[in-house]
Design a protein around this motif. Sequence first.
Motif, short mmCIF file in Angstrom:
data_model
loop_
_atom_site.label_atom_id
_atom_site.label_comp_id
_atom_site.label_asym_id
_atom_site.label_seq_id
_atom_site.Cartn_x
_atom_site.Cartn_y
_atom_site.Cartn_z
N ALA A 76 0.85 -1.20 0.00
CA ALA A 76 0.00 0.00 0.00
C ALA A 76 0.88 1.24 0.00
O ALA A 76 1.98 1.23 0.56
N ILE A 77 0.39 2.29 -0.64
CA ILE A 77 1.11 3.56 -0.67
C ILE A 77 0.14 4.70 -0.37
O ILE A 77 -1.03 4.64 -0.73
N PHE A 78 0.65 5.70 0.33
CA PHE A 78 -0.11 6.93 0.55
C PHE A 78 0.77 8.07 0.09
O PHE A 78 1.86 8.28 0.63
N ILE A 79 0.32 8.78 -0.93
CA ILE A 79 1.10 9.86 -1.52
C ILE A 79 0.54 11.21 -1.07
O ILE A 79 -0.67 11.44 -1.14
N PRO A 106 5.67 7.48 -6.93
CA PRO A 106 6.22 8.69 -7.55
C PRO A 106 7.71 8.52 -7.84
O PRO A 106 8.40 7.73 -7.19
N GLY A 107 8.19 9.26 -8.82
CA GLY A 107 9.60 9.17 -9.17
C GLY A 107 10.49 9.86 -8.15
O GLY A 107 11.60 9.44 -7.89
N GLU A 108 9.96 10.94 -7.56
CA GLU A 108 10.73 11.67 -6.56
C GLU A 108 9.82 11.97 -5.37
O GLU A 108 8.76 12.57 -5.53
N ALA A 109 10.24 11.56 -4.20
CA ALA A 109 9.47 11.82 -2.98
C ALA A 109 10.29 11.34 -1.80
O ALA A 109 11.21 10.54 -1.94
N MET A 110 9.95 11.86 -0.62
CA MET A 110 10.55 11.34 0.61
C MET A 110 9.79 10.09 1.02
O MET A 110 8.57 10.10 1.11
N LEU A 111 10.51 9.01 1.23
CA LEU A 111 9.90 7.74 1.61
C LEU A 111 9.71 7.67 3.12
O LEU A 111 10.65 7.93 3.88
N ILE A 112 8.52 7.32 3.55
CA ILE A 112 8.20 7.17 4.97
C ILE A 112 7.74 5.75 5.21
O ILE A 112 6.93 5.21 4.44
N HIS A 149 13.99 -4.99 -12.61
CA HIS A 149 14.82 -3.82 -12.96
C HIS A 149 14.04 -2.52 -12.80
O HIS A 149 14.54 -1.57 -12.19
N ARG A 150 12.81 -2.49 -13.32
CA ARG A 150 12.02 -1.26 -13.23
C ARG A 150 11.69 -0.93 -11.78
O ARG A 150 11.76 0.23 -11.36
N PHE A 151 11.36 -1.96 -11.00
CA PHE A 151 11.02 -1.70 -9.61
C PHE A 151 12.23 -1.24 -8.81
O PHE A 151 12.14 -0.29 -8.02
N LEU A 152 13.35 -1.91 -8.99
CA LEU A 152 14.54 -1.56 -8.21
C LEU A 152 15.03 -0.15 -8.56
O LEU A 152 15.54 0.56 -7.68
N GLU A 153 14.87 0.26 -9.80
CA GLU A 153 15.25 1.62 -10.17
C GLU A 153 14.35 2.63 -9.47
O GLU A 153 14.83 3.66 -8.97
N ARG A 154 13.04 2.35 -9.43
CA ARG A 154 12.13 3.25 -8.74
C ARG A 154 12.43 3.28 -7.23
O ARG A 154 12.42 4.35 -6.61
N LEU A 155 12.69 2.12 -6.65
CA LEU A 155 13.03 2.06 -5.23
C LEU A 155 14.32 2.80 -4.95
O LEU A 155 14.43 3.51 -3.93
N ARG A 156 15.30 2.68 -5.83
CA ARG A 156 16.57 3.39 -5.64
C ARG A 156 16.35 4.90 -5.61
O ARG A 156 16.91 5.60 -4.76
N LEU A 157 15.52 5.40 -6.50
CA LEU A 157 15.24 6.83 -6.53
C LEU A 157 14.61 7.30 -5.22
O LEU A 157 14.95 8.36 -4.68
N LEU A 158 13.68 6.49 -4.70
CA LEU A 158 13.02 6.87 -3.45
C LEU A 158 14.00 6.83 -2.27
O LEU A 158 13.99 7.73 -1.42
N LEU A 159 14.83 5.81 -2.23
CA LEU A 159 15.76 5.68 -1.11
C LEU A 159 16.81 6.78 -1.12
O LEU A 159 17.27 7.21 -0.05
N THR A 160 17.20 7.23 -2.30
CA THR A 160 18.20 8.30 -2.36
C THR A 160 17.57 9.68 -2.20
O THR A 160 18.28 10.66 -1.98
N GLY A 161 16.25 9.75 -2.28
CA GLY A 161 15.57 11.03 -2.14
C GLY A 161 15.26 11.40 -0.71
O GLY A 161 14.73 12.48 -0.44
N GLY A 162 15.60 10.53 0.22
CA GLY A 162 15.33 10.79 1.64
C GLY A 162 14.39 9.76 2.22
O GLY A 162 13.39 9.41 1.61
#
Length: 215
Positions: free
Chosen positions: A35-38, A74-80, A105-118
């Motif tokens: 589940a996600i809450f944006i 989202p491509g860019e966001a702070m992950l909580i 590959h697609r999922f890990l790239e999206r996860l990487r972006l979130l983890l590096t975004g905070g």
Amino acid sequence: MITNPSYVAVTTATVPMPASLNGRHAAGQHLVGIAIFIAERDDKGRWRFARRAHAIPAGEAEGTLLEWAVARLPGEAMLIGWNVDHCLVPALLDAAATAPPAVAHRFLERLRLLLTGGVVDMALQHGGAGAPAFAEVAKDMAIYAPAWNIDAMTGDWAVGATDRLRRDLADEALAIWRTFVRAASVSGLEAEAATDAWVLRRRRMNAVVPTGSPA
């Protein structure tokens, strides 16, 4: 502090899997829901929210959940999250390890972006890996969060009854966002008021949906 324009609270559900009889696969966890809450704030300070949840029945591949998540995260966001390092990320990485390569590959790239975004791990304020169940912490803050029953969840998953699992996941994602906002104290007051107003509007909309119509 509530400073970023975009946030995403993410939570997962897993069921225990016993080791295979032939010894090829060790005991582990099987991802059965996400589940996600944006929460997004525009340059005028107005908030927009979206809540989504998906769960799979027994026999459906975990990669289905990862494909669903890639289309909605989202491509860019702070992950909580709650216990991000010890529970959330390991569950997602384990699922990616068994997914088709393109999906992984697609999922890990999206996860990487979130983890590096905070990343904000709400469990760290309550003992980290030794923190109590999230529902207990949320209850102490007067925030509703589902109390998970692993036997009931496993039973629902086994027979394909995923409605309750999706509902509980969605509620937990919202609760994680609420605890983050509440912990922000003064800076979170505006976000909390906007969240309350959004929840109230959703309840009113659902209350007027005719019987048999999709909510």
